[in-house]
Motif scaffolding. Structure first.
Motif, short mmCIF file in Angstrom:
data_model
loop_
_atom_site.label_atom_id
_atom_site.label_comp_id
_atom_site.label_asym_id
_atom_site.label_seq_id
_atom_site.Cartn_x
_atom_site.Cartn_y
_atom_site.Cartn_z
N HIS A 86 0.76 6.16 7.10
CA HIS A 86 1.06 6.56 5.72
C HIS A 86 2.05 5.59 5.09
O HIS A 86 3.15 5.37 5.62
CB HIS A 86 1.64 7.98 5.69
CG HIS A 86 2.11 8.40 4.34
ND1 HIS A 86 1.24 8.68 3.30
CD2 HIS A 86 3.36 8.55 3.84
CE1 HIS A 86 1.94 9.00 2.23
NE2 HIS A 86 3.23 8.93 2.52
N LEU A 87 1.65 5.02 3.96
CA LEU A 87 2.54 4.21 3.14
C LEU A 87 2.77 4.98 1.84
O LEU A 87 1.81 5.41 1.20
CB LEU A 87 1.93 2.84 2.83
CG LEU A 87 1.55 1.97 4.03
CD1 LEU A 87 0.89 0.67 3.56
CD2 LEU A 87 2.77 1.66 4.88
N SER A 88 4.03 5.14 1.46
CA SER A 88 4.32 5.91 0.25
C SER A 88 3.67 5.25 -0.97
O SER A 88 3.44 4.04 -1.01
CB SER A 88 5.84 6.00 0.04
OG SER A 88 6.36 4.75 -0.37
N ARG A 89 3.36 6.07 -1.95
CA ARG A 89 2.73 5.54 -3.17
C ARG A 89 3.65 4.53 -3.85
O ARG A 89 3.19 3.51 -4.37
CB ARG A 89 2.38 6.68 -4.13
CG ARG A 89 1.58 6.20 -5.33
CD ARG A 89 0.97 7.36 -6.10
NE ARG A 89 0.18 6.87 -7.22
CZ ARG A 89 -1.08 6.48 -7.13
NH1 ARG A 89 -1.68 6.54 -5.96
NH2 ARG A 89 -1.74 6.05 -8.19
N ARG A 90 4.94 4.80 -3.83
CA ARG A 90 5.88 3.85 -4.44
C ARG A 90 5.81 2.50 -3.74
O ARG A 90 5.79 1.46 -4.40
CB ARG A 90 7.30 4.42 -4.36
CG ARG A 90 8.37 3.51 -4.93
CD ARG A 90 9.73 4.16 -4.86
NE ARG A 90 10.77 3.32 -5.40
CZ ARG A 90 12.06 3.62 -5.41
NH1 ARG A 90 12.46 4.78 -4.91
NH2 ARG A 90 12.94 2.79 -5.93
N ARG A 106 3.27 1.34 -1.98
CA ARG A 106 1.96 0.74 -2.22
C ARG A 106 1.87 0.14 -3.62
O ARG A 106 1.21 -0.88 -3.81
CB ARG A 106 0.86 1.78 -1.98
CG ARG A 106 0.71 2.14 -0.51
CD ARG A 106 -0.55 2.94 -0.23
NE ARG A 106 -0.55 4.24 -0.89
CZ ARG A 106 -1.50 4.65 -1.72
NH1 ARG A 106 -2.53 3.85 -2.00
NH2 ARG A 106 -1.45 5.84 -2.26
N ARG A 107 2.58 0.73 -4.58
CA ARG A 107 2.61 0.12 -5.92
C ARG A 107 3.29 -1.24 -5.87
O ARG A 107 2.88 -2.18 -6.55
CB ARG A 107 3.33 1.04 -6.91
CG ARG A 107 2.52 2.22 -7.38
CD ARG A 107 3.10 2.80 -8.67
NE ARG A 107 4.47 3.24 -8.50
CZ ARG A 107 4.83 4.48 -8.17
NH1 ARG A 107 3.89 5.40 -7.97
NH2 ARG A 107 6.10 4.81 -8.06
N SER A 108 4.32 -1.34 -5.02
CA SER A 108 5.04 -2.62 -4.93
C SER A 108 4.19 -3.72 -4.32
O SER A 108 4.53 -4.91 -4.45
CB SER A 108 6.33 -2.44 -4.11
OG SER A 108 6.04 -2.33 -2.72
N LEU A 109 3.11 -3.35 -3.64
CA LEU A 109 2.27 -4.34 -2.99
C LEU A 109 1.20 -4.93 -3.91
O LEU A 109 0.50 -5.87 -3.52
CB LEU A 109 1.57 -3.72 -1.77
CG LEU A 109 2.48 -3.31 -0.60
CD1 LEU A 109 1.65 -2.62 0.48
CD2 LEU A 109 3.23 -4.51 -0.03
N SER A 133 11.50 -5.93 10.40
CA SER A 133 11.34 -6.35 9.01
C SER A 133 12.43 -7.34 8.66
O SER A 133 13.62 -7.03 8.82
CB SER A 133 11.41 -5.15 8.05
OG SER A 133 10.34 -4.27 8.23
N ALA A 134 12.05 -8.51 8.19
CA ALA A 134 13.00 -9.46 7.62
C ALA A 134 13.10 -9.27 6.11
O ALA A 134 14.06 -9.69 5.48
CB ALA A 134 12.60 -10.89 7.94
N SER A 135 12.08 -8.65 5.52
CA SER A 135 12.08 -8.22 4.12
C SER A 135 11.66 -6.76 4.10
O SER A 135 10.86 -6.34 4.94
CB SER A 135 11.11 -9.06 3.29
OG SER A 135 11.56 -10.40 3.17
N PRO A 136 12.17 -5.97 3.15
CA PRO A 136 11.86 -4.54 3.15
C PRO A 136 10.36 -4.28 3.19
O PRO A 136 9.60 -4.83 2.39
CB PRO A 136 12.49 -4.05 1.84
CG PRO A 136 13.62 -5.01 1.58
CD PRO A 136 13.12 -6.34 2.08
N GLY A 137 9.95 -3.45 4.13
CA GLY A 137 8.55 -3.06 4.24
C GLY A 137 7.70 -3.97 5.10
O GLY A 137 6.51 -3.68 5.30
N GLY A 138 8.28 -5.04 5.64
CA GLY A 138 7.48 -5.95 6.44
C GLY A 138 6.84 -5.30 7.65
O GLY A 138 5.66 -5.52 7.95
N SER A 139 7.60 -4.47 8.35
CA SER A 139 7.03 -3.81 9.54
C SER A 139 5.99 -2.76 9.16
O SER A 139 5.02 -2.54 9.90
CB SER A 139 8.15 -3.17 10.37
OG SER A 139 8.80 -2.15 9.63
#
Length: 248
Positions: A78-82, A84-87, A168-174
């Protein structure tokens, strides 16, 4: 009185005690000693057991109850909608087995709350490097150009993937690394991804817990099925992170 863990035989091909005999406290401690040779490690994972210890300790072998896993079916991670919007505008891409040693090194050096030092010792890094050289251990790498922004590594036995660590070296990398791995495994017909020990972060991402007995039945079935031997560079291919973006 709680008994002591089993002492392993010096022979790397010697069998492990049944995982169901692991201690209740500390949860899952099964055995001590042995080595990190390729035969011993593959035998351990094939039976739902993994090593986890700190520098200065003997090698400790674990099979906790319950076990935490991700389904590789759609929505299993599960990836939060917020997030996923950032992607949507992300230029990250995900690939496999290009920078294994760098991924393991990043996992080892990442500061973690409440943890002093790392369990990914030099001995562990050499052992898993050998597993990687032989096509059993794999890294999933999230790249921004030539910069590694996140990743994970683990062991494949049959059609079971046993995750070891991620960073993660950047937020959300993992998160992207985990989602990409689950997608590829699902496409290949591998239904489960083991995440070992539960924590709130994994549960928020969709992990489910299974009693050890049920987990061992899954492993017994999937680890004996034909897998994907050797490097995954070509099989995994390149997956853009924006493939996980929320629809507009």
């Amino acid at each position: 009185m709680n008994r002591l863990p089993f002492l392993l035989d010096a022979d790397p091909h010697a069998p492990f005690p049944p995982a169901g005999l692991a201690l209740e406290e500390p949860n899952g401690l099964l055995a001590v000693g042995g080595d990190l040779s390729v035969p011993r490690l593959l035998n351990a994972y094939r039976h739902g057991i993994f090593p986890w210890y700190s520098a200065g300790q003997p090698i400790l072998w674990w099979s906790p109850d319950p076990r935490v896993m991700f389904s590789t079916a759609s929505g299993g991670v599960h990836l939060s909608r917020r997030f996923r919007r950032s992607l949507r505008a992300s230029d990250w891409v995900v690939r496999a087995d290009h920078r294994f040693e760098e991924v393991v090194g990043a996992c080892a050096s990442l500061p973690r709350p409440g943890q002093d030092g790392t369990w990914i010792t030099g001995e562990m890094r050499r052992a898993y490097g050998e597993l990687h050289r032989l096509g059993h251990a794999h890294s999933i790498e999230v790249m921004q150009g030539e910069r590694l922004v996140g990743g994970l590594y683990g062991i494949a036995v049959g059609r079971m993937f046993f995750g070891e660590s991620m960073f993660s070296a950047s937020p959300g990398g993992s998160k992207v690394a985990l989602a990409a791995l689950a997608r590829r495994l699902g496409e290949w017909g591998w239904p489960w991804l083991d995440a070992q020990v539960t924590n709130p972060h994994l549960l928020r991402m969709g992990a489910v817990t299974r009693p050890r007995e049920a987990f061992l039945r899954i492993v017994d079935g999937e680890a004996t099925r034909p897998g994907r031997a050797g490097p995954w560079r070509d099989d995994f291919g390149v997956l853009p992170a924006n493939a996980f973006a929320a629809p507009v």
